[in-house]
Design a protein around this motif. Structure first.
Motif, PDB file in Angstrom:
ATOM      1  N   UNK A  95       0.871  -1.179   0.000  1.00 33.16           N
ATOM      2  CA  UNK A  95       0.000   0.000   0.000  1.00 33.16           C
ATOM      3  C   UNK A  95       0.907   1.228   0.000  1.00 33.16           C
ATOM      4  N   UNK A  96       1.291   1.668  -1.199  1.00 34.41           N
ATOM      5  CA  UNK A  96       2.357   2.654  -1.329  1.00 34.41           C
ATOM      6  C   UNK A  96       1.983   4.050  -0.841  1.00 34.41           C
ATOM      7  N   UNK A  97       0.694   4.350  -0.714  1.00 33.79           N
ATOM      8  CA  UNK A  97       0.316   5.701  -0.280  1.00 33.79           C
ATOM      9  C   UNK A  97       0.831   6.008   1.125  1.00 33.79           C
ATOM     10  N   UNK A  98       1.069   4.981   1.928  1.00 34.60           N
ATOM     11  CA  UNK A  98       1.626   5.195   3.259  1.00 34.60           C
ATOM     12  C   UNK A  98       3.017   5.838   3.200  1.00 34.60           C
ATOM     13  N   UNK A  99       3.659   5.773   2.046  1.00 39.00           N
ATOM     14  CA  UNK A  99       5.020   6.293   1.911  1.00 39.00           C
ATOM     15  C   UNK A  99       5.072   7.595   1.118  1.00 39.00           C
ATOM     16  N   UNK A 100       3.900   8.133   0.804  1.00 39.01           N
ATOM     17  CA  UNK A 100       3.816   9.419   0.118  1.00 39.01           C
ATOM     18  C   UNK A 100       3.935  10.538   1.154  1.00 39.01           C
TER      19      UNK A 100
END
Length: 335
Positions: free
Chosen positions: A118-123
């Motif tokens: 869940x890449x949005x956690x790293x935005x």
């Protein structure tokens, strides 16, 4: 570190390029069911190629990234875990809710760490929202608005296997709502519409959907998703509280105009998730190298994947039944 990567399609090839540029990774090994595809990418990147999956998993990898088709995820995660290899897997980790629960039980036995993609956690923007909420800068939250808009629909073949718009697309919003607010979703009311290609109805899916989530503290959340945002890829979030409102996803590349007469979106609009979240993907895989090295716990666990999937299941059931659905009753075994 010596990292393996399984699956060399679009996202897999992107991850492979990212991994080769990470300082922590000095050797990359690629595998794909289409062996020629993996071999060609390995040659392009100066990586290794492994034709035999079991041999690759037994070769002393420090970690493995799974970017194969969804149907293969659960078996690949399980194989890596029982080989003792730390795992990063793109969502979903299994094709069904029941399969997810069985896989998590197996992972608990193996003791191997899992990080879910869940890449949005790293935005940086979403992280700033989370920090502001945690610090109380916005006061008591009352409304959260999340938006995911794809510029063009996927293929009919993809739709048949995607699990539907809530499990495939809006699940990213469901995860990031939990992460940003620190709260759990307790109830979902959802609906959807089909005004585009007939392939959506044929797949028993919708091309546009809205879900209203109620969090465990009473905060209300609206999540909108569409496959037909011709202006460009658009992913945003607003968090409104008693002391202020903070938003992310608004910049010169956001495909959005206003009636106030401001400038239209500039050139180079985001054409998809790889463009919009490029920096986040690098941070995500950097985090995985730290997880694989035992330097930090997983920042997105299998339990997180299950929680987001349960919300997606509730949303899908609500759309089909026309009534609000409690997340606790979302699983098929709950009736």
């Amino acid at each position: 570190m010596r990292i393996g990567l399984i699956g060399t399609g679009r996202i897999g090839a992107f991850h492979a390029e990212t991994l080769t540029a990470l300082p922590a990774v000095d050797r990359l090994v690629l595998h794909d069911a289409v062996e020629r595809q993996a071999r060609e990418l390995a040659g392009k990147l100066g990586a290794e190629h492994a034709g035999d999956l079991d041999a690759m998993l037994a070769s002393g990898l420090d970690g493995v990234v799974i970017a194969a088709p969804t149907a293969a995820h659960a078996d690949l995660v399980r194989a890596a875990a029982f080989a003792g290899v730390p795992v990063f897997c793109e969502k979903p980790i299994a094709a069904t809710l029941a399969g997810t629960r069985v896989l998590l039980a197996d992972l608990a036995v193996s003791g191997v760490p899992l990080q879910v993609g869940f890449q949005r956690r790293f935005d940086a923007g979403y992280a700033a929202l989370r920090d502001a909420v945690a610090a109380g800068e916005l006061g008591r939250l009352h409304v959260v608005r999340a938006c995911t808009a794809d510029p063009a629909p996927p293929s009919a073949g993809y739709l048949r296997l995607s699990g539907g718009i809530f499990r495939d697309c809006a699940v990213h919003d469901f995860d990031i709502v939990r992460w940003v607010t620190g709260r759990e979703v307790v109830e979902v009311s959802a609906t959807g519409a089909n005004r585009g290609d007939a392939s959506f109805a044929a797949a028993d899916d919708v091309d546009t959907a809205v879900a209203v989530l109620t969090l465990d503290d009473g905060t209300l959340v609206s999540c909108t998703a569409t496959r037909y945002n011709g202006a460009g890829y658009d992913v945003r979030m607003e968090v409104a509280g008693s002391l202020g409102t903070l938003a992310t996803g608004f910049d010169a590349r956001t495909p959005l105009r206003t009636t106030a007469g401001g400038p239209p979106p500039g050139p180079g609009r985001h054409d998809g998730f790889l463009s919009r979240f490029r920096t986040a993907y690098v941070a995500e895989l950097t985090a995985f190298t730290e997880v694989a090295a035992g330097l930090r716990p997983s920042p997105c666990t299998g339990a997180d994947a299950l929680a987001a999937l349960l919300v997606a299941e509730a949303a899908d059931r609500s759309r089909r039944t026309g009534r609000p659905v409690r997340v606790e009753e979302a699983g098929p075994e709950a009736g």
